[in-house]
Design an enzyme around this catalytic site. Structure first.
Site, PDB file in Angstrom:
ATOM      1  N   SER A  93       0.562  -1.043   0.142  1.00 48.75           N
ATOM      2  CA  SER A  93       0.028  -0.104   0.286  1.00 48.75           C
ATOM      3  C   SER A  93       0.504   1.008  -0.126  1.00 48.75           C
ATOM      4  O   SER A  93       1.603   0.677   0.532  1.00 48.75           O
ATOM      5  CB  SER A  93      -0.981  -0.120   1.531  1.00 48.75           C
ATOM      6  OG  SER A  93      -1.995   1.119   1.486  1.00 48.75           O
TER       7      SER A  93
ATOM      8  N   TYR B 191      -2.044   0.172   9.822  1.00 53.50           N
ATOM      9  CA  TYR B 191      -1.806  -0.317   9.387  1.00 53.50           C
ATOM     10  C   TYR B 191      -0.418  -0.015   8.188  1.00 53.50           C
ATOM     11  O   TYR B 191       0.709  -1.054   7.456  1.00 53.50           O
ATOM     12  CB  TYR B 191      -2.667  -0.275   7.923  1.00 53.50           C
ATOM     13  CG  TYR B 191      -3.300  -0.566   7.017  1.00 53.50           C
ATOM     14  CD1 TYR B 191      -3.302  -1.433   6.223  1.00 53.50           C
ATOM     15  CD2 TYR B 191      -2.955   0.168   5.766  1.00 53.50           C
ATOM     16  CE1 TYR B 191      -3.588  -1.765   5.314  1.00 53.50           C
ATOM     17  CE2 TYR B 191      -2.799   0.370   4.454  1.00 53.50           C
ATOM     18  CZ  TYR B 191      -3.700  -0.894   4.230  1.00 53.50           C
ATOM     19  OH  TYR B 191      -4.069  -1.311   2.582  1.00 53.50           O
TER      20      TYR B 191
END
Length: 261
Positions: free
Chosen positions: A145, A156
């Site tokens: 990501s 995250y």
């Protein structure tokens, strides 16, 4: 599916796609099968079986919780048993559960984010290695990501930074075994509504506000000032998985409209 298709690009290849019940994973697995691959759709959602059954190509489904090593090992073993071998692993499991400033995260929430977005890739890479050794080579594509630089998703972000490190270190380690390890780093992506929500507890009013701030930051950070389509994420993943990318390893390709993450 829309976009460019390459019939038979994956002919003779056995591909394991994790997180294949919905979103990017479903689209990747479906298109890989349409392009001649033999595909195992892996997900802990039981409805992954109906997704695989609807595919126009050779496919099967397997239920596994990839946040456990047992689940990762069982998925790879199942693919090898029913299809004879594994050529390609696409690690797609992950996704922010909550979006909030780091100071607002509770300790157990931090742990949950790491389990969701780092451990499945770490476990599946380890579990597939013996199968790729037996095959004499192969490819691993990790879906990372560009949120390694972004707001309100710090655990995250840390997990995806770990995915980038796995990609680079494992590529160096396995290059002499004819195994490529690569990744894409998607930015914001428009996807169909999820059948299983990312946060089963639901978002409170504050979290909805923080999520809107994330969406604005992601859009503003993109040179193109928009989210990607699913197909714009699928194409780079499958390119990196294919033999067309045979001299690419250890790379993390940003797919975020110019935002490098």
């Amino acid at each position: 599916m829309s976009g460019f298709h390459f019939p038979d690009r994956f002919s003779g290849k056995v591909i394991v796609v994790t997180g294949a019940a919905q979103g990017i994973g479903r689209a990747v697995a479906t298109r890989a099968a349409e392009e001649g691959g033999t595909v195992l759709f892996v997900d802990r959602a039981e409805f992954v079986a109906e997704i695989a059954a609807a595919v126009d190509g050779k496919a099967a489904a397997f239920n596994a919780d990839l946040e456990t090593y047992e689940g990762a090992g069982a998925a790879m073993q199942f693919a090898a048993e029913i299809f004879g071998h594994i050529d390609i692993l696409i690690n797609n499991v992950g996704g922010a559960i909550r979006m909030r400033p780091y100071a607002e995260f509770e300790p157990q929430q931090i742990d949950a984010e790491i389990r969701r977005s780092l451990m499945p890739t770490l476990y599946c890479c380890h579990a597939v290695i013996p199968h790729l050794f037996a095959r004499g080579g192969g490819a691993i594509v990790n879906v990372s990501s560009n949120a390694t630089r972004g707001i309100h998703r710090m655990p995250y972000s840390a997990a995806k930074g770990g995915v980038n490190a796995i990609t680079q270190s494992l590529a160096m380690e396995l290059a002499d075994r004819n195994i490529r390890v690569v990744a894409t780093a998607p930015g914001g992506t428009d996807a169909p509504p999820r059948r299983i929500p990312r946060n089963a507890a639901g978002d409170n009013a504050a979290e909805k506000g923080w999520m809107a701030e994330v969406a604005q930051q992601v859009t503003d950070s993109s040179f193109m000032k928009r989210y990607a389509t699913i197909e714009e994420q699928v194409a780079p993943i499958l390119f990196l998985a294919s033999d067309e990318a045979s001299y690419i390893t250890g790379s993390v390709l940003p797919v975020a409209g110019g935002d490098l993450g």
